[in-house]
Each structure stands twice: as C-alpha cells, then as structure tokens.
Design an enzyme around this catalytic site. Structure first.
Site, PDB file in Angstrom:
ATOM      1  N   ASP A 188      -4.450  -0.693  -1.890  1.00  0.00           N
ATOM      2  CA  ASP A 188      -5.745  -0.615  -1.212  1.00  0.00           C
ATOM      3  C   ASP A 188      -6.684   0.048  -2.228  1.00  0.00           C
ATOM      4  O   ASP A 188      -6.353   1.115  -2.772  1.00  0.00           O
ATOM      5  CB  ASP A 188      -5.563   0.260   0.041  1.00  0.00           C
ATOM      6  CG  ASP A 188      -6.539  -0.073   1.162  1.00  0.00           C
ATOM      7  OD1 ASP A 188      -6.900  -1.247   1.327  1.00  0.00           O
ATOM      8  OD2 ASP A 188      -6.923   0.863   1.890  1.00  0.00           O
ATOM      9  N   LYS A 221      -6.808  -4.795  -3.271  1.00  0.00           N
ATOM     10  CA  LYS A 221      -7.539  -5.402  -2.152  1.00  0.00           C
ATOM     11  C   LYS A 221      -8.499  -4.382  -1.556  1.00  0.00           C
ATOM     12  O   LYS A 221      -8.308  -3.181  -1.724  1.00  0.00           O
ATOM     13  CB  LYS A 221      -6.571  -5.936  -1.089  1.00  0.00           C
ATOM     14  CG  LYS A 221      -5.737  -4.849  -0.442  1.00  0.00           C
ATOM     15  CD  LYS A 221      -4.769  -5.428   0.565  1.00  0.00           C
ATOM     16  CE  LYS A 221      -3.962  -4.337   1.217  1.00  0.00           C
ATOM     17  NZ  LYS A 221      -4.761  -3.365   1.979  1.00  0.00           N
ATOM     18  N   CYS A 279      -2.061  -3.095   7.652  1.00  0.00           N
ATOM     19  CA  CYS A 279      -1.952  -3.962   6.474  1.00  0.00           C
ATOM     20  C   CYS A 279      -0.674  -4.784   6.442  1.00  0.00           C
ATOM     21  O   CYS A 279      -0.704  -5.935   6.011  1.00  0.00           O
ATOM     22  CB  CYS A 279      -2.140  -3.138   5.213  1.00  0.00           C
ATOM     23  SG  CYS A 279      -3.842  -2.549   5.084  1.00  0.00           S
ATOM     24  N   HIS A 285     -10.608   0.785  -2.722  1.00  0.00           N
ATOM     25  CA  HIS A 285     -11.987   0.757  -2.235  1.00  0.00           C
ATOM     26  C   HIS A 285     -12.954   1.427  -3.204  1.00  0.00           C
ATOM     27  O   HIS A 285     -12.650   2.503  -3.737  1.00  0.00           O
ATOM     28  CB  HIS A 285     -12.088   1.499  -0.902  1.00  0.00           C
ATOM     29  CG  HIS A 285     -11.242   0.928   0.199  1.00  0.00           C
ATOM     30  ND1 HIS A 285     -11.298  -0.386   0.577  1.00  0.00           N
ATOM     31  CD2 HIS A 285     -10.313   1.511   1.014  1.00  0.00           C
ATOM     32  CE1 HIS A 285     -10.448  -0.589   1.577  1.00  0.00           C
ATOM     33  NE2 HIS A 285      -9.838   0.538   1.859  1.00  0.00           N
ATOM     34  N   ASP A 303       0.786  -1.250   0.000  1.00  0.00           N
ATOM     35  CA  ASP A 303       0.000   0.000   0.000  1.00  0.00           C
ATOM     36  C   ASP A 303       0.819   1.303   0.000  1.00  0.00           C
ATOM     37  O   ASP A 303       0.534   2.217   0.796  1.00  0.00           O
ATOM     38  CB  ASP A 303      -0.971   0.014   1.200  1.00  0.00           C
ATOM     39  CG  ASP A 303      -1.997  -1.116   1.152  1.00  0.00           C
ATOM     40  OD1 ASP A 303      -1.979  -1.895   0.198  1.00  0.00           O
ATOM     41  OD2 ASP A 303      -2.810  -1.207   2.095  1.00  0.00           O
ATOM     42  N   HIS A 315     -17.374   2.856   0.584  1.00  0.00           N
ATOM     43  CA  HIS A 315     -16.982   1.562   1.167  1.00  0.00           C
ATOM     44  C   HIS A 315     -17.406   1.463   2.636  1.00  0.00           C
ATOM     45  O   HIS A 315     -17.407   2.463   3.361  1.00  0.00           O
ATOM     46  CB  HIS A 315     -15.463   1.383   1.053  1.00  0.00           C
ATOM     47  CG  HIS A 315     -14.984   0.014   1.409  1.00  0.00           C
ATOM     48  ND1 HIS A 315     -14.337  -0.257   2.590  1.00  0.00           N
ATOM     49  CD2 HIS A 315     -15.088  -1.164   0.737  1.00  0.00           C
ATOM     50  CE1 HIS A 315     -14.050  -1.562   2.626  1.00  0.00           C
ATOM     51  NE2 HIS A 315     -14.477  -2.121   1.516  1.00  0.00           N
TER      52      HIS A 315
HETATM   53  C1  VGL Z   1      -4.728   0.415   5.764  1.00  0.00           C
HETATM   54  C2  VGL Z   1      -6.372   1.175   7.144  1.00  0.00           C
HETATM   55  C3  VGL Z   1      -7.295   1.100   6.135  1.00  0.00           C
HETATM   56  C4  VGL Z   1      -3.289   0.046   5.592  1.00  0.00           C
HETATM   57  C5  VGL Z   1      -5.639   0.323   4.728  1.00  0.00           C
HETATM   58  O1  VGL Z   1      -2.793   0.037   4.442  1.00  0.00           O
HETATM   59  O2  VGL Z   1      -2.634  -0.236   6.618  1.00  0.00           O
HETATM   60  N1  VGL Z   1      -5.105   0.823   6.972  1.00  0.00           N
HETATM   61  N2  VGL Z   1      -6.918   0.684   4.933  1.00  0.00           N
HETATM   62 ZN    ZN Z   2      -8.291   0.798   3.340  1.00  0.00          ZN
END
Ligand code: VGL
Ligand code: ZN
Length: 199
Positions: free
Chosen positions: A48, A108, A153, A50, A10, A54
C-alpha cells in the site's frame, strides 16, 4: 508449481501492531506466510503506497474522523488514519517477511484521488494495476492470497481474482482482519459467493 501464484497483501509496518492502521495480530502471521513463500514458485508482494495527503486519509477531509465514510466520485469510501505514506518507515514491508523469493513488488494506492484495496483494480473498480495482465502473461491461472487485511485488501483482491477467472484461494490462517462494522463476516460471505476457496 507453474501456473500458480502466491500474492502476499500489504505486510507493512503500518498494518502491524504499533503501526498507524494496526491490525490485531498482524505480525503473528509472518512465519506462516514465510512458509507459504518458500512453497510457491511465483511470489508477488503488494505494498500500500499512498502519497502524503491521500484522499483516503481522514486528515484530508476537514471535520471527518478515521473510519467514517465519505462519498467519492467513484462511490462510498471509508476514511483511514494516515498510513503507508510513500517513503516512510510505516510503508516498508516488515523486515521479518522473507522477500528473497518475490518476483514482483506491486505498489497500489498511489493515485492521489483514488484508494486501492484490491491488488488488481483501484476503488473506482476500473483503473487497473496491471496485475491481471502480468499473471496472464506468465501463464498463471491460480491465485493464492494471504496478508492484511482479510476484510479489505485481501478480500477485494480475492473478489477481483475470482471475477477474472483465476482459481482463487485465501489462506485465512495467514491473514488478519480489521472488522469494521461487521466487515469480516460480510466479506467472507461475498468471497464464498464469488467462488473463492477459504481455507
Ligand atoms: C488496507 C485500508 C486502507 C488494507 C489498506 O491493506 O487492507 N486497508 N488501506
Ligand atoms: Zn491504504
């Protein structure tokens, strides 16, 4: 280095300073990650990703604020500011990230009703992303993780990787965390208990 994959979690604008869910120092680790990328034969990036509205967004829960918890059908879920909405600039991988060597970019969190911290399983802990199968089919037995955020994550990905029998390492110098209510210490302990190597 056959048999070993670097999974970069991410590295998107929304998790970097100025982004919607900024992680302090999130962009500082890019040069470190770029060196790791050039040192690994197998490089996988996650994104990430969404849909607007979401279910992990506080804005989808009237009366709730970001960082509060709600109960989802699959269990407790932290609510986040709107972030990494498909097709927006904030969802893009950071331009400074060296993507030339990446063999797979895995999206994801694209199911509206389920968040996904881990690169392997969504937050219901049963819906797979397909990454276990991909790695196994490529003959990979060792997973090295870095990116954002350490305590969400990256940590959940590391726990799933270790739980599926991959030799798992997290390069802490190449990660930054959110640290919500002590999540950094808690997730570091969980990773160690699961046999993840933290370096
Ligand atoms: C993440 C919170 C929501 C991350 C992703 O990449 O750690 N944290 N979505
Ligand atoms: Zn997220």
């Amino acid at each position: 280095m056959a048999g070993k994959a670097l999974v970069v979690i991410d590295m998107q604008y929304d998790f970097c300073p100025g982004g919607a869910l900024a992680v302090a120092g999130g962009d500082e680790i890019i040069p470190v990650i770029n060196r790791l990328i050039s040192d690994h034969e197998h490089v996988i990036l996650t994104q990430d990703w969404h849909p607007a509205g979401h279910s992990s967004f506080a804005s989808s829960h009237p009366g709730k604020a970001p960082f509060e918890m709600v109960e989802m059908p699959y269990g407790p879920q932290t609510l986040w500011p709107d972030h990494c909405v498909q097709g927006t600039r904030g969802a893009e991988l950071h331009d400074a990230l060296d993507r030339t060597n990446a063999e797979l970019v895995l999206h994801k969190g694209f199911h509206h009703e389920i968040d996904s911290y881990s690169a392997f399983y969504e937050n219901d802990r049963t819906t797979p992303t397909g990454l276990v199968g991909y790695l196994r089919e490529c003959g990979i037995s060792e997973v090295v993780l870095c990116g954002l955020a350490t305590d969400f994550c990256v940590a959940y990905s590391a726990l799933d990787a270790a739980g599926h029998g991959f030799a798992t390492t997290v390069i802490l110098d190449a990660c930054r965390g959110i640290d919500l209510n002590g999540s950094m210490a808690a997730m570091n302990e969980q990773m160690k208990a699961a046999g993840v190597t933290l370096v």
